[in-house]
Write a protein that holds these residues in place. Sequence first.
Motif, mmCIF file in Angstrom:
data_model
loop_
_atom_site.group_PDB
_atom_site.id
_atom_site.type_symbol
_atom_site.label_atom_id
_atom_site.label_comp_id
_atom_site.label_asym_id
_atom_site.label_seq_id
_atom_site.Cartn_x
_atom_site.Cartn_y
_atom_site.Cartn_z
ATOM 1 N N PHE A 18 0.826 -1.198 0.000
ATOM 2 C CA PHE A 18 0.000 0.000 0.000
ATOM 3 C C PHE A 18 0.865 1.254 0.000
ATOM 4 O O PHE A 18 0.630 2.189 -0.768
ATOM 5 C CB PHE A 18 -0.932 -0.025 1.215
ATOM 6 N N TYR A 19 1.882 1.263 0.836
ATOM 7 C CA TYR A 19 2.756 2.430 0.906
ATOM 8 C C TYR A 19 3.578 2.609 -0.370
ATOM 9 O O TYR A 19 3.954 3.725 -0.733
ATOM 10 C CB TYR A 19 3.684 2.344 2.106
ATOM 11 N N VAL B 180 -6.915 1.477 -3.514
ATOM 12 C CA VAL B 180 -6.912 1.443 -2.064
ATOM 13 C C VAL B 180 -6.657 2.845 -1.548
ATOM 14 O O VAL B 180 -5.688 3.503 -1.962
ATOM 15 C CB VAL B 180 -5.844 0.474 -1.527
ATOM 16 N N THR B 181 -7.536 3.305 -0.679
ATOM 17 C CA THR B 181 -7.351 4.636 -0.096
ATOM 18 C C THR B 181 -7.160 4.508 1.400
ATOM 19 O O THR B 181 -7.687 3.591 2.027
ATOM 20 C CB THR B 181 -8.563 5.528 -0.374
ATOM 21 N N ARG B 182 -6.436 5.421 1.931
ATOM 22 C CA ARG B 182 -6.159 5.424 3.354
ATOM 23 C C ARG B 182 -7.310 6.111 4.070
ATOM 24 O O ARG B 182 -7.795 7.157 3.644
ATOM 25 C CB ARG B 182 -4.880 6.181 3.603
ATOM 26 N N SER B 183 -7.781 5.503 5.132
ATOM 27 C CA SER B 183 -8.911 6.092 5.844
ATOM 28 C C SER B 183 -8.405 7.162 6.800
ATOM 29 O O SER B 183 -7.345 7.038 7.424
ATOM 30 C CB SER B 183 -9.661 5.014 6.627
#
Length: 100
Positions: free
Chosen positions: A87-88, A95-98
């Motif tokens: 993800f990073y 994919v999004t960061r919440s």
Amino acid sequence: MARKSLIQRDKKRYKLQQKYFFIRKLLKKKIRIVPSLNEKWKIHIKLQSLPRNSSSIRFHRRCFLTGRSRANYRDFGLSRHILLEMFYACLLPGVTRSSW
């Protein structure tokens, strides 16, 4: 990284599980159908005589890359550590960061 012996042990369990799957399924089905208690005991003894590691419960899912047995996502076959690294590195599209 998991120890190689644990990974090999799980591979052996998987092979046993595949080998005895239909035998276990048949014996369990017979136990449900048979009305006599004595016959159920006999079938149960046959079921108990099979290897323990042939049971599907004893098999652990492992991470495809690291071999980690805990915190695995079934959809990806990876552990949470690897998913976070991917993800990073922006390797997972959509994919999004919440944040709240």
